[in-house]
Structure formats: structure tokens, C-alpha cells
Design an enzyme around this catalytic site. Structure first.
Site, PDB file in Angstrom:
ATOM      1  N   GLU A  51       0.852  -1.192   0.000  1.00 41.23           N
ATOM      2  CA  GLU A  51       0.000   0.000   0.000  1.00 41.23           C
ATOM      3  C   GLU A  51       0.880   1.232   0.000  1.00 41.23           C
ATOM      4  O   GLU A  51       0.993   1.939   0.981  1.00 41.23           O
ATOM      5  CB  GLU A  51      -0.938  -0.020   1.218  1.00 41.23           C
ATOM      6  CG  GLU A  51      -0.232  -0.374   2.493  1.00 41.23           C
ATOM      7  CD  GLU A  51      -1.158  -0.690   3.666  1.00 41.23           C
ATOM      8  OE1 GLU A  51      -2.263  -1.214   3.440  1.00 41.23           O
ATOM      9  OE2 GLU A  51      -0.755  -0.421   4.801  1.00 41.23           O
ATOM     10  N   ARG A  58       5.441  19.442   4.657  1.00 49.01           N
ATOM     11  CA  ARG A  58       6.567  18.557   4.971  1.00 49.01           C
ATOM     12  C   ARG A  58       7.841  19.290   5.408  1.00 49.01           C
ATOM     13  O   ARG A  58       8.475  18.864   6.367  1.00 49.01           O
ATOM     14  CB  ARG A  58       6.866  17.610   3.791  1.00 49.01           C
ATOM     15  CG  ARG A  58       5.667  16.701   3.456  1.00 49.01           C
ATOM     16  CD  ARG A  58       6.000  15.612   2.449  1.00 49.01           C
ATOM     17  NE  ARG A  58       6.904  14.649   3.009  1.00 49.01           N
ATOM     18  CZ  ARG A  58       8.201  14.605   2.805  1.00 49.01           C
ATOM     19  NH1 ARG A  58       8.769  15.462   1.983  1.00 49.01           N
ATOM     20  NH2 ARG A  58       8.947  13.705   3.385  1.00 49.01           N
ATOM     21  N   CYS A 103       2.069  33.343   9.793  1.00 49.64           N
ATOM     22  CA  CYS A 103       2.742  33.902  10.965  1.00 49.64           C
ATOM     23  C   CYS A 103       3.379  32.802  11.812  1.00 49.64           C
ATOM     24  O   CYS A 103       3.017  32.600  12.974  1.00 49.64           O
ATOM     25  CB  CYS A 103       1.769  34.722  11.792  1.00 49.64           C
ATOM     26  SG  CYS A 103       1.155  36.126  10.875  1.00 49.64           S
ATOM     27  N   GLU A 104       4.261  32.081  11.203  1.00 43.18           N
ATOM     28  CA  GLU A 104       5.037  31.020  11.856  1.00 43.18           C
ATOM     29  C   GLU A 104       6.374  31.058  11.168  1.00 43.18           C
ATOM     30  O   GLU A 104       6.443  31.001   9.941  1.00 43.18           O
ATOM     31  CB  GLU A 104       4.421  29.639  11.565  1.00 43.18           C
ATOM     32  CG  GLU A 104       3.195  29.281  12.342  1.00 43.18           C
ATOM     33  CD  GLU A 104       3.506  28.902  13.785  1.00 43.18           C
ATOM     34  OE1 GLU A 104       4.689  28.640  14.094  1.00 43.18           O
ATOM     35  OE2 GLU A 104       2.563  28.906  14.585  1.00 43.18           O
ATOM     36  N   GLY A 122       1.984   4.930  -0.993  1.00 41.90           N
ATOM     37  CA  GLY A 122       1.439   6.236  -1.354  1.00 41.90           C
ATOM     38  C   GLY A 122       2.532   7.026  -2.040  1.00 41.90           C
ATOM     39  O   GLY A 122       2.491   7.299  -3.243  1.00 41.90           O
ATOM     40  N   ARG A 123       3.556   7.331  -1.254  1.00 39.32           N
ATOM     41  CA  ARG A 123       4.651   8.182  -1.724  1.00 39.32           C
ATOM     42  C   ARG A 123       5.279   7.688  -3.023  1.00 39.32           C
ATOM     43  O   ARG A 123       5.484   8.458  -3.952  1.00 39.32           O
ATOM     44  CB  ARG A 123       5.729   8.239  -0.633  1.00 39.32           C
ATOM     45  CG  ARG A 123       6.791   9.297  -0.848  1.00 39.32           C
ATOM     46  CD  ARG A 123       7.897   9.163   0.184  1.00 39.32           C
ATOM     47  NE  ARG A 123       7.398   8.922   1.520  1.00 39.32           N
ATOM     48  CZ  ARG A 123       7.046   9.877   2.372  1.00 39.32           C
ATOM     49  NH1 ARG A 123       7.174  11.136   2.042  1.00 39.32           N
ATOM     50  NH2 ARG A 123       6.578   9.562   3.569  1.00 39.32           N
TER      51      ARG A 123
HETATM   52  C1  PLP Z   1       0.748   6.265   5.478  1.00 41.75           C
HETATM   53  C2  PLP Z   1       0.486   4.822   5.277  1.00 41.75           C
HETATM   54  C3  PLP Z   1       0.801   4.212   4.058  1.00 41.75           C
HETATM   55  C4  PLP Z   1       1.488   4.924   2.928  1.00 41.75           C
HETATM   56  O1  PLP Z   1       2.761   5.315   3.264  1.00 41.75           O
HETATM   57  P1  PLP Z   1       3.783   5.851   2.131  1.00 41.75           P
HETATM   58  O2  PLP Z   1       4.964   6.251   2.944  1.00 41.75           O
HETATM   59  O3  PLP Z   1       3.107   6.990   1.480  1.00 41.75           O
HETATM   60  O4  PLP Z   1       4.044   4.736   1.211  1.00 41.75           O
HETATM   61  C5  PLP Z   1       0.478   2.894   3.904  1.00 41.75           C
HETATM   62  N1  PLP Z   1      -0.127   2.191   4.881  1.00 41.75           N
HETATM   63  C6  PLP Z   1      -0.446   2.733   6.072  1.00 41.75           C
HETATM   64  C7  PLP Z   1      -1.114   1.901   7.097  1.00 41.75           C
HETATM   65  C8  PLP Z   1      -0.147   4.075   6.310  1.00 41.75           C
HETATM   66  O5  PLP Z   1      -0.451   4.607   7.489  1.00 41.75           O
END
Ligand code: PLP
Length: 419
Positions: free
Chosen positions: A271, A309, A340-341, A273-274
């Protein structure tokens, strides 16, 4: 190398035109790049009987992006009710959705069970008795504790709130079986932004060993192991990308070996994302003010609400100045927003070509955990999102927030409680 180079090559010649039409600031994503990474991922694991990516929705929760993932055969990793709704709204259902929540509420369990349910990934042994409708197929998130270190970014599993402990693992599946579960999976997530593929291989190995142990004890088979997300991307120049090919080769060998010993193989889920979208997005801003005090500041028309980030993790995001990529003359500046940070900075003491008002800056690698992490502190409104499609069009896929959005939660029927 930060930012996908084909994306940069395609984007730069048309960026001025896009900025004139849509006005900065905006995040822009590259469909071709996302599809290319998806293809590479599938190819890397083609040797495994069954492989599936469940895109981590939190990284870039935009329906148009999710539809691209869906068209590649990917499922989705959700962890909240609204993420479930988002996926179902694009027609993703049932076991195409894996629900990995923690500290899960009854409302969340009920939402997970709606619409033919999903793959439920339980975070705690105590949740077994709290699941209102216990499903056939159940997974647990495993926390290896001291057996394994998390990588630097995600921290120590022993201190992480997630998952069932090693000691609880067998009991968790025993209880789930007693509750009527007949299909089983296992999940873990022990890395974040990890660029060393060996780490992911070790994670797969750890889960296969655990599966062997639990299977022997309870006489069950596992339908899948899910090695989580956490695969990294190179944000800084001259850093090589994660070696997907070798990762695929070595994990495939582990699966072949498992098959020899156990007579079957589970599916491999991940799973990310990045990895999937990170390099295929950029935040495009315009310089609006140069300030010279003790340092030189380049003020731009976005704030950290568009990209948290750097402020949150001290993260590096590479920056190009449009049309000045080859510039010889550099100066050291902080690139800042208007919040303002004092940590509202996109870059600190960065060598950039000399920026003047009106210059367009391309902040790289904002395709994951970028727009999505934004917030409205200080009355900041988040920018729009655009998609550069494979047929060379630019589509608005989320409008910018407007004052009405900010005030929306203040519009309600008067209510008070007299005590
Ligand atoms: C955030 C997260 C991801 C995705 O993480 P990446 O670093 O974007 O690959 C996958 N699984 C779980 C349970 C997460 O919390």
C-alpha cells in the site's frame, strides 16, 4: 534525482501558459508518470502468483487520481470513514478496499461493513469483540516490537501505537477463527520513506515467517501478506531511486521458497502512497516579494498550508526557478510563505538562481502527502490541484478553497444547552 525527469521536461515548456490560465499557486500532477510507476511496480512483482497494490489514499485523496489507480487494477488503503466514502464514490468496493484504522470507533466499523464491506485490518486484539459484524476475511496489523527496528523516519516499533504484538499474534488469529473467520491475511508497516529495498525484503520475510508459525499452530492458510507502504523516493539530487527490480526479484524468491515448503503462496499486497505519486506532483508558486534583512528571503504566493513537509519534518523539496534552470549565478535564500510562523519556509539557506518578483518556482515532489496535509490555520486557504493528462491536456481536479469553505462550519442552526 527529485521529480520525474520526463514530467519536468513536459511541464517546463507549457508551465507559463498553465500559470497564466489557472494562476498560481497550484499543485500539478502527471498522469503519465503515475501510470509509469504503476507499470514498474506490477512488472517488479509479476513473478508472484498474485500481487496487488492498495494505493494509500491519504497521500493524494483526489477522485481523479484514485480513478487512475483503479484503472491500473489497484485497490485502496483507507483509514477513515471519509476515505472509505471517497473510494466508494469512484466505484471501488468490497475487497478492493483495505481498511487499516487504529483506535477504531464503532462508527468506523459500521462504515467499513457497508457496501459489501472491505478487507478489515484490525489493529488490536481487543477490537475483535468490538467488530459489530465480524467478516469472513480478517487481517491483523502486526507490530514486531523489539524483533525489528523501524527505519529512522517511522521510529521504533516498541514505541509505536500500532498493531498486535508478537506475543498476541497467535491468540488474535485463534480468536478470529472462533468468531467465524475462515480467510486470513496479515499486515505490517515498519518503514517510511525507505530507499533501501532490502528493508522491504526483510519485511516480507518477517511476515512469511510469522505466517508459517501461525499457520502451523492454528491449521489455517493465509490469503495475503501486506508489507505496507513506506517505500521512499529521492527528494534530494544525486540520490538513487529505490531499486524496485531487485526488490521484486528477492521477494519473489522468498515466495517461491515459501511455496516449496508450504505448498501454496499467499498474495502479496502493498500500500504505497509516496512511491506511486510523490515524484509525479509539483507545487507551482510565484515569487511576490524579495526581502533583504539578515538573510535574503524569497516570498512566494503559497504557504506551508499547501505543503507541510518542510515545516513538519524539516523535509527537503528541490526547487527550480522556471527559465533559470541553467543559471550560473546562485544566491543563498530562504523561500517563505506569508503565515505567521517562522517555520513557514519551503527551503532554508538554499542556493537558487537570483529570483525576482514574478518568477515561477517549481517545488518538486509534492504528489504525496502534499496538498492532503494542508490546513487552514491563520485563515489560509489551500490551493487548487491540476492534472496533466496523458493526452496532453491540463484539467482542474480540485478548485482552490474559498472564504465560503472556511466559513462553512460556522453556518449552522443555533443550538444551546441550558443547564
Ligand atoms: C501512510 C500509510 C501508508 C502509505 O505510506 P507511504 O509512505 O506513502 O508509502 C500505507 N499504509 C499505512 C497503514 C499508512 O499509514
Amino acid at each position: 534525482m527529485p521529480m520525474s525527469q520526463p514530467f519536468k521536461k513536459n511541464l517546463c515548456p507549457i508551465l507559463k501558459q498553465i500559470a497564466d490560465h489557472y494562476h498560481t499557486p497550484f499543485h500539478i500532477y502527471d498522469e503519465a508518470g503515475i501510470r509509469e510507476t504503476g507499470k514498474q511496480l506490477k512488472e517488479a512483482f509479476a513473478g508472484i502468483d498474485s500481487f496487488k497494490e492498495f494505493y494509500a489514499v491519504k497521500a493524494l485523496p483526489n477522485p481523479k487520481i484514485l480513478k487512475i489507480m483503479q484503472s491500473m487494477g489497484f485497490g485502496f488503503d483507507c483509514s477513515s470513514i471519509t476515505e472509505l466514502q471517497l473510494c466508494r464514490s469512484i466505484g471501488s468496493h468490497g475487497e478492493d478496499i483495505m481498511f487499516t484504522s487504529n483506535n477504531t470507533s464503532q462508527e468506523a466499523f459500521l462504515a467499513a461493513a457497508e457496501d459489501n464491506g472491505c478487507i478489515l485490518n484490525l489493529d488490536d486484539i481487543n477490537l475483535i469483540d468490538k467488530v459489530p459484524r465480524f467478516p469472513n476475511l480478517i487481517s491483523f496489523r502486526y507490530n514486531p516490537g523489539g524483533r525489528r527496528t523501524g527505519n529512522d523516519i517511522i521510529g521504533k516499533p516498541l514505541e509505536a501505537k500500532y498493531g498486535v504484538s508478537h506475543e498476541q499474534a497467535i491468540e488474535a488469529y485463534r480468536k478470529a477463527k472462533a468468531k467465524g473467520a475462515t480467510r486470513f491475511g496479515i499486515h505490517t508497516m515498519v518503514a517510511s520513506n525507505e530507499l533501501n529495498y532490502k528493508y522491504m525484503v526483510q519485511t516480507a520475510q518477517m511476515l512469511l515467517e510469522l505466517v508459517t508459525m501461525v499457520s502451523a499452530e492454528l491449521d489455517i492458510e493465509f490469503e495475503f501478506i501486506n508489507i505496507g507502504g513506506g517505500m521512499g523516493i529521492p527528494y534530494e539530487p544525486d540520490v538513487p531511486a529505490l531499486d524496485l527490480e531487485n526488490m521484486g526479484r528477492e521477494i519473489t524468491a522468498l515466495f517461491d521458497n515459501f511455496k516449496k515448503q508450504q505448498g501454496y503462496t499467499p498474495a502479496l499486497f502493498m500500500e504505497s502512497g509516496r512511491l506511486m505519486t510523490g515524484p509525479h506532483g509539483a507545487l507551482v508558486v510565484t515569487a511576490i516579494n524579495r526581502k533583504e534583512i539578515y538573510r535574503t528571503y524569497v516570498g512566494v504566493d503559497a504557504t506551508m498550508s499547501a505543503l507541510m513537509r518542510p515545516a513538519l519534518y524539516g523535509a527537503y523539496h528541490h526547487i527550480d526557478v522556471l527559465g533559470k534552470e541553467q543559471s550560473e549565478k546562485l544566491e543563498t535564500v530562504d523561500v517563505v510563505g506569508s503565515l505567521c510562523e517562522n517555520n513557514d519556509k519551503f527551503a532554508i539557506q538554499r542556493d537558487l538562481p537570483v529570483v525576482i518578483d514574478g518568477d515561477i518556482l517549481i517545488i518538486h515532489d509534492t504528489g504525496a502527502h502534499g496538498h492532503a496535509m494542508g490546513f487552514s490555520y491563520n485563515g489560509n486557504l489551500r490551493p487548487k490541484e491540476l492534472l496533466l493528462t496523458v493526452d496532453g491536456k491540463v484539467e482542474l481536479i480540485r478548485r482552490e478553497e474559498q472564504a465560503e469553505d472556511y466559513f462553512a462550519t460556522l453556518n449552522f442552526e443555533a443550538d444551546s444547552l441550558s443547564l
